[in-house]
Structures are given as structure tokens and as C-alpha cells.
Motif scaffolding. Structure first.
Motif, PDB file in Angstrom:
ATOM      1  N   THR A   3     -59.706 109.115  12.360  1.00 18.59           N
ATOM      2  CA  THR A   3     -60.850 108.743  13.186  1.00 18.59           C
ATOM      3  C   THR A   3     -60.365 108.228  14.535  1.00 18.59           C
ATOM      4  N   VAL A   4     -60.842 108.830  15.586  1.00 18.34           N
ATOM      5  CA  VAL A   4     -60.454 108.408  16.922  1.00 18.34           C
ATOM      6  C   VAL A   4     -61.320 107.213  17.318  1.00 18.34           C
ATOM      7  N   PRO A   5     -60.713 106.083  17.671  1.00 19.91           N
ATOM      8  CA  PRO A   5     -61.506 104.908  18.051  1.00 19.91           C
ATOM      9  C   PRO A   5     -62.235 105.143  19.367  1.00 19.91           C
ATOM     10  N   PRO A   6     -63.379 104.522  19.536  1.00 19.49           N
ATOM     11  CA  PRO A   6     -64.115 104.689  20.791  1.00 19.49           C
ATOM     12  C   PRO A   6     -63.417 103.981  21.947  1.00 19.49           C
ATOM     13  N   ARG A   7     -63.681 104.467  23.137  1.00 21.07           N
ATOM     14  CA  ARG A   7     -63.217 103.788  24.354  1.00 21.07           C
ATOM     15  C   ARG A   7     -64.335 102.854  24.796  1.00 21.07           C
ATOM     16  N   VAL A   8     -64.037 101.565  24.780  1.00 21.03           N
ATOM     17  CA  VAL A   8     -65.068 100.552  25.002  1.00 21.03           C
ATOM     18  C   VAL A   8     -64.873  99.885  26.362  1.00 21.03           C
ATOM     19  N   LEU A   9     -65.913  99.934  27.162  1.00 19.07           N
ATOM     20  CA  LEU A   9     -65.924  99.170  28.415  1.00 19.07           C
ATOM     21  C   LEU A   9     -66.753  97.913  28.169  1.00 19.07           C
ATOM     22  N   PHE A  10     -66.111  96.743  28.294  1.00 18.95           N
ATOM     23  CA  PHE A  10     -66.818  95.485  28.078  1.00 18.95           C
ATOM     24  C   PHE A  10     -67.126  94.829  29.409  1.00 18.95           C
ATOM     25  N   MET A  11     -68.403  94.552  29.645  1.00 13.70           N
ATOM     26  CA  MET A  11     -68.840  93.858  30.852  1.00 13.70           C
ATOM     27  C   MET A  11     -69.076  92.397  30.497  1.00 13.70           C
ATOM     28  N   HIS A  12     -68.230  91.515  31.022  1.00  4.89           N
ATOM     29  CA  HIS A  12     -68.221  90.115  30.611  1.00  4.89           C
ATOM     30  C   HIS A  12     -69.325  89.307  31.270  1.00  4.89           C
ATOM     31  N   GLY A  13     -69.508  88.085  30.772  1.00  5.02           N
ATOM     32  CA  GLY A  13     -70.484  87.166  31.340  1.00  5.02           C
ATOM     33  C   GLY A  13     -69.951  86.479  32.584  1.00  5.02           C
ATOM     34  N   ALA A  48     -61.478  98.198  27.938  1.00  6.69           N
ATOM     35  CA  ALA A  48     -61.311  97.756  29.321  1.00  6.69           C
ATOM     36  C   ALA A  48     -62.314  96.645  29.612  1.00  6.69           C
ATOM     37  N   THR A  49     -61.824  95.591  30.271  1.00  5.21           N
ATOM     38  CA  THR A  49     -62.695  94.480  30.673  1.00  5.21           C
ATOM     39  C   THR A  49     -62.498  94.251  32.166  1.00  5.21           C
ATOM     40  N   PRO A  50     -63.208  94.995  32.996  1.00  2.00           N
ATOM     41  CA  PRO A  50     -63.027  94.849  34.452  1.00  2.00           C
ATOM     42  C   PRO A  50     -63.373  93.439  34.916  1.00  2.00           C
ATOM     43  N   ASP A  51     -62.535  92.922  35.781  1.00  2.00           N
ATOM     44  CA  ASP A  51     -62.775  91.594  36.350  1.00  2.00           C
ATOM     45  C   ASP A  51     -63.793  91.725  37.479  1.00  2.00           C
ATOM     46  N   MET A  52     -64.957  91.106  37.298  1.00  2.00           N
ATOM     47  CA  MET A  52     -65.995  91.166  38.328  1.00  2.00           C
ATOM     48  C   MET A  52     -65.806  90.105  39.410  1.00  2.00           C
ATOM     49  N   ALA A  53     -64.763  89.252  39.252  1.00  2.00           N
ATOM     50  CA  ALA A  53     -64.514  88.175  40.233  1.00  2.00           C
ATOM     51  C   ALA A  53     -65.789  87.385  40.493  1.00  2.00           C
ATOM     52  N   VAL A 125     -68.501  97.109  40.899  1.00  2.00           N
ATOM     53  CA  VAL A 125     -67.244  97.008  40.138  1.00  2.00           C
ATOM     54  C   VAL A 125     -67.364  97.773  38.828  1.00  2.00           C
ATOM     55  N   GLN A 126     -68.464  97.586  38.131  1.00  2.00           N
ATOM     56  CA  GLN A 126     -68.640  98.228  36.827  1.00  2.00           C
ATOM     57  C   GLN A 126     -68.882  99.731  36.961  1.00  2.00           C
ATOM     58  N   SER A 127     -69.588 100.145  37.995  1.00  2.00           N
ATOM     59  CA  SER A 127     -69.805 101.579  38.212  1.00  2.00           C
ATOM     60  C   SER A 127     -68.480 102.296  38.460  1.00  2.00           C
ATOM     61  N   ALA A 128     -67.607 101.650  39.246  1.00  2.00           N
ATOM     62  CA  ALA A 128     -66.281 102.225  39.502  1.00  2.00           C
ATOM     63  C   ALA A 128     -65.451 102.267  38.222  1.00  2.00           C
ATOM     64  N   ALA A 129     -65.576 101.218  37.394  1.00  2.00           N
ATOM     65  CA  ALA A 129     -64.833 101.168  36.131  1.00  2.00           C
ATOM     66  C   ALA A 129     -65.301 102.259  35.177  1.00  2.00           C
ATOM     67  N   GLY A 145     -74.550  92.103  30.783  1.00  2.00           N
ATOM     68  CA  GLY A 145     -75.640  92.881  30.212  1.00  2.00           C
ATOM     69  C   GLY A 145     -76.612  93.344  31.282  1.00  2.00           C
ATOM     70  N   ALA A 146     -76.906  92.458  32.238  1.00  2.00           N
ATOM     71  CA  ALA A 146     -77.763  92.841  33.356  1.00  2.00           C
ATOM     72  C   ALA A 146     -77.097  93.921  34.199  1.00  2.00           C
ATOM     73  N   CYS A 147     -75.773  93.812  34.400  1.00  2.00           N
ATOM     74  CA  CYS A 147     -75.027  94.824  35.156  1.00  2.00           C
ATOM     75  C   CYS A 147     -75.084  96.179  34.447  1.00  2.00           C
ATOM     76  N   ALA A 148     -74.959  96.160  33.116  1.00  2.00           N
ATOM     77  CA  ALA A 148     -75.022  97.402  32.351  1.00  2.00           C
ATOM     78  C   ALA A 148     -76.391  98.062  32.493  1.00  2.00           C
ATOM     79  N   LEU A 149     -77.447  97.260  32.422  1.00  2.00           N
ATOM     80  CA  LEU A 149     -78.798  97.802  32.584  1.00  2.00           C
ATOM     81  C   LEU A 149     -78.989  98.383  33.981  1.00  2.00           C
TER      82      LEU A 149
END
Length: 262
Positions: A3-13, A48-53, A125-129, A145-149
Motif C-alpha cells: 500500500t502506497v501511503p498518501p502524500r499529506v500536506l498539513f496546514m498548521h494553526g 509536508a508542513t509549510p511554514d506560513m510565518a 504559501v499554501q497554494s505554492a506548496a 483550515g481556513a487557508c485550505a477552504l
């Protein structure tokens, strides 16, 4: 069968996941618990957890509205100081009262504008990631979560998404600076979203999140009984003796999102 694990992009708080871009491989220090849990579940190379600074209060963060609000406060103090000095020399407080009225009247609109500007900077930042990392699923918490929406709304992401307590409506005094926001999601994106919020969340309004899901016809909406804003017990399980954690719904939510038809 492998099973190939998913590639997860996490957008932090707001205060989590900062400085991720400067960490070496294998170094999980400083990451929030959700980001660490995702690495443990799916492998560090697949998360991946992109740093939104971004920070609500740390002026050192490049996208923090606090640095601009502080600059506004310092400039306002300087202007008021000059007005007080001028009025003391004339013996009439008219200039000071006028300046104080303007400063106070402009503060909230200015703060809200800076929060919105910070939000859009984080979305970039998240769109580029998303374009670079090419995830198979997005997991996002609170501010993230708001950024993802927003990324879904703009069409930058239409894949499986887990949003945890998305910051669409703040509670308490912070609602003065963080205004309510209602995304208008394409039906194709809304159909692939799993949204969860705790009924004991004192930071983000559970009813506001529910209304957002109802408005956008997000069918996969869940209220976690007893869940606070972080929802770590619900998502990661409760800590038992020896540091081991019992249960946790994070992995289940990810696979539930992945199973949604696209």
C-alpha cells in the motif's frame, strides 16, 4: 500487495509548525502534535508542513499582523504625543481629542485589514506548496483550515481534504479582529471535504463551522463531543501510562477523505 501511503500536506494553526523550512531531515522538534502524528502515521517523506510565518502575537513572523498593529500603535502614540504638546502650549485640547478619536476609530478597521492581508499571504504559501508537493490529501487545522477552504474556493485545490476547527468564525474578543468569513466552495471541492469541530471549542464557534458546512453542502461534517479547539485527545487519542496513546481519529479521517468520490 504494498500500500502506497498518501502524500499529506498539513496546514498548521496560528502558532504551530513555524520554522519548518529551516529544520533538517528527521528533526520533528517544534512541529505541532498533529504534524508529528501525521509523520508517524504516513512517514516523514510523505508529509509536508509549510511554514506560513504566521503568528497572532509574534512580531518576528513575516506574515504576522501583530508587527503592523504594533507599528500603528507606536505611530499613533507619537502623533498623540505631538498633539498633546501642541495643545499644552495653546491651552486648548481640541487637537488631542480629534487625534484620539481618529486613532481609536481607525484601529479596528486597520487591524482587520491586516489580518485579511496576512490570511491571503498564508493562502499564497499554501497554494505554492500544493503546486510543488503535489499532495494526495490536505489536512488543515484552525487558521490552516481556513487557508485550505480558501485554496478550494480559488480552485487551487480540489482533492480530499480534512479540515479541523476551521477559523471561519472566532469566539469572544478575538472576533473583533478576526471577522467571520464564509467561503463559497465549488460543489466538486465541498464533496471531498471532511470537517470536524469540537462542541467545547472556545476559540472557533462550532455553530459557525456548522453553518459554513450547511451553506456549502459539506455532508461529511462531524461534531466531536467534549472536543476543545486543539482536539488532540479526539484526533490523537488519550495518553496512557508509558507515553503511549490510545486510539485517535486522525488516521481514520484521512482515509475517510481519501475514500470520497472525486
Amino acid at each position: 500487495m504494498v500500500t502506497v501511503p498518501p502524500r499529506v500536506l498539513f496546514m498548521h494553526g496560528l502558532e504551530a509548525g513555524r520554522g519548518a523550512s529551516s529544520r533538517s531531515a528527521g528533526d520533528k522538534r517544534g512541529y505541532g502534535r498533529k504534524a508529528q502524528a501525521l509523520m508517524d502515521l504516513f512517514g516523514e517523506a510523505n508529509v509536508a508542513t509549510p511554514d506560513m510565518a504566521m503568528s497572532a502575537f509574534d512580531v518576528r513572523a513575516a506574515n504576522s499582523p501583530a508587527r503592523y498593529i504594533l507599528a500603528y500603535a507606536l505611530l499613533s502614540m507619537a502623533v498623540l504625543g505631538c498633539c498633546v504638546w501642541a495643545d499644552l502650549r495653546r491651552g486648548v485640547p481640541s487637537t488631542t481629542l480629534l487625534a484620539l478619536t481618529v486613532v481609536c476609530g481607525v484601529f479596528l478597521p486597520f487591524a482587520r485589514w491586516r489580518v485579511k492581508a496576512s490570511f491571503e499571504a498564508c493562502v499564497k504559501v499554501q497554494s505554492a506548496a500544493i503546486a510543488k508537493f503535489k499532495p494526495t490529501v490536505v489536512v488543515a487545522s484552525s487558521w490552516g483550515g481556513a487557508c485550505a477552504l480558501r485554496c478550494c474556493e480559488l480552485g487551487h485545490w480540489r482533492g480530499p481534504t480534512v479540515v479541523i476547527a476551521p477559523a471561519v468564525k472566532a469566539c469572544g474578543w478575538s472576533s473583533l479582529v478576526f471577522p467571520s468569513w464564509m467561503p463559497a466552495l465549488p460543489a466538486s471541492a465541498a464533496a471531498r471535504i471532511v470537517c470536524v469541530v469540537g462542541d467545547n471549542d472556545k476559540t472557533i464557534s462550532p455553530s459557525g463551522v456548522e453553518r459554513m458546512c450547511r451553506t456549502n453542502k459539506i455532508a461529511n461534517f462531524e461534531v466531536a463531543r467534549g472536543g476543545d479547539h486543539r482536539m488532540n485527545n479526539y484526533l490523537l487519542g488519550k495518553t496512557k501510562k508509558g507515553g503511549k496513546r490510545d486510539g485517535g481519529k486522525l488516521e481514520e479521517l484521512v482515509h475517510r477523505a481519501l475514500a470520497l468520490p472525486g
